[in-house]
Scaffold this active site. Structure first.
Site, PDB file in Angstrom:
ATOM      1  N   ARG A   1       0.832  -1.203   0.000  1.00 38.42           N
ATOM      2  CA  ARG A   1       0.000   0.000   0.000  1.00 38.42           C
ATOM      3  C   ARG A   1       0.866   1.253   0.000  1.00 38.42           C
ATOM      4  O   ARG A   1       0.566   2.232  -0.683  1.00 38.42           O
ATOM      5  CB  ARG A   1      -0.938  -0.011   1.211  1.00 38.42           C
ATOM      6  CG  ARG A   1      -1.990  -1.107   1.158  1.00 38.42           C
ATOM      7  CD  ARG A   1      -2.658  -1.314   2.504  1.00 38.42           C
ATOM      8  NE  ARG A   1      -3.381  -0.117   2.943  1.00 38.42           N
ATOM      9  CZ  ARG A   1      -3.904   0.026   4.157  1.00 38.42           C
ATOM     10  NH1 ARG A   1      -3.759  -0.937   5.056  1.00 38.42           N
ATOM     11  NH2 ARG A   1      -4.554   1.123   4.478  1.00 38.42           N
TER      12      ARG A   1
ATOM     13  N   CYS B   1      -0.954   5.778   9.502  1.00 38.98           N
ATOM     14  CA  CYS B   1      -1.270   4.441   8.999  1.00 38.98           C
ATOM     15  C   CYS B   1      -2.485   4.566   8.095  1.00 38.98           C
ATOM     16  O   CYS B   1      -2.666   5.576   7.419  1.00 38.98           O
ATOM     17  CB  CYS B   1      -1.518   3.467  10.147  1.00 38.98           C
ATOM     18  SG  CYS B   1      -2.911   3.920  11.210  1.00 38.98           S
TER      19      CYS B   1
END
Length: 283
Positions: free
Chosen positions: A180, A239
């Protein structure tokens, strides 16, 4: 000689204190759909004796438009009091695998005024693996007063994050997986671009523990060094939605780094906007 984080406690340490006055255990389990685990169902099926359940989707600012955003101190304090937890208690938080969602609640409690807060090494899975006792009933803890002392300087807003990205005044540590981060894997939430903030370093959340046990202080220091994080400089953690960023925060605090903040909106906010800078590939 290796040393464990001063914020991480063993199952034996917890077992010796269960039922003691002023001692509270919090099940902070929360999962992504990919985990295929139901936190509430697992709590009902068996939790540590006396543990209360902290719902990260409910004890949140539901007006923010973002998932499980940090709630107002007054609301947080009221919910803690309802759960029978005071800011002066000794509090142990845990989740299923050991270090996924529990550090987020550890962080929340600390920035809201509690000081004696720890995370259970090995989590619920480790507790079960050692055939330790479980309860299925919800404990009836008497309500308490939680007096908040919110440390807002430990939370980074979107506006502050934009300034950090532009100025480089703080290092950025991103807890998402490498796929990601590098934009070779899509984000799990629809409508988000992939990649990372300019200047960010990747420290995947899962790399801080092994078999549910948090790594030693020496191993944590080596991880930060390898990722290019200078522990003598300020750090902001991020995050996907503000949960696993707290794992990096826990690691930073464990090695004695105190000048750190957490970007609460994280990639859910940054990646969903069309006016934010994003880069792809390795850092």
């Amino acid at each position: 000689m290796s040393s464990k984080s001063r914020f991480v406690v063993s199952p034996d340490w917890v077992a010796e204190r269960l039922g003691s006055p002023g001692f509270a255990v919090v099940d902070a389990s929360w999962y992504l759909p990919a985990h295929q685990r139901d936190a509430k169902a697992e709590y009902a099926a068996g939790h540590l004796p006396g543990a209360v359940f902290f719902d990260q989707d409910e004890i949140a600012d539901k007006e923010s438009g973002l998932p499980h955003t940090l709630p107002a101190p007054e609301f947080f304090a009221a919910e803690m009091g309802r759960l029978g937890i005071g800011e002066g208690d000794t509090i142990v938080v845990y989740d299923g695998p050991g270090f996924f969602a529990a550090p987020r609640v550890w962080w929340m409690l600390r920035i809201m005024g509690a000081e004696d807060v720890y995370a259970l090494d090995g989590g619920l899975d480790g507790w079960k693996a050692e055939s330790r006792p479980l309860e299925t009933e919800t404990p009836a803890r008497p309500a308490k007063t939680f007096i908040p002392a919110f440390r807002d300087e430990r939370v980074t807003s979107f506006e502050a994050m934009r300034d950090i990205v532009g100025s480089g005044k703080r290092q950025i540590a991103d807890a998402r997986g490498a796929g990601r981060f590098e934009a070779v894997e899509p984000e799990p939430r629809p409508g988000m671009r992939s990649g990372h903030m300019p200047g960010a370093r990747n420290l995947p959340a899962g790399s801080f523990s092994k078999d549910g046990k948090f790594k030693t202080v020496e191993e944590l220091r080596a991880m930060f060094d390898e990722a290019g994080i200078d522990l003598d400089r300020p750090v902001v953690t991020s995050c996907g939605s503000g949960v696993t960023a707290a794992i990096i925060t826990l690691a930073l605090e464990s090695v004695g780094h105190a000048d750190n903040t957490l970007y609460d909106g994280s990639w859910s906010e940054w990646g969903s906007r069309d006016d934010t800078a994003i880069v792809t590939g390795k850092a």
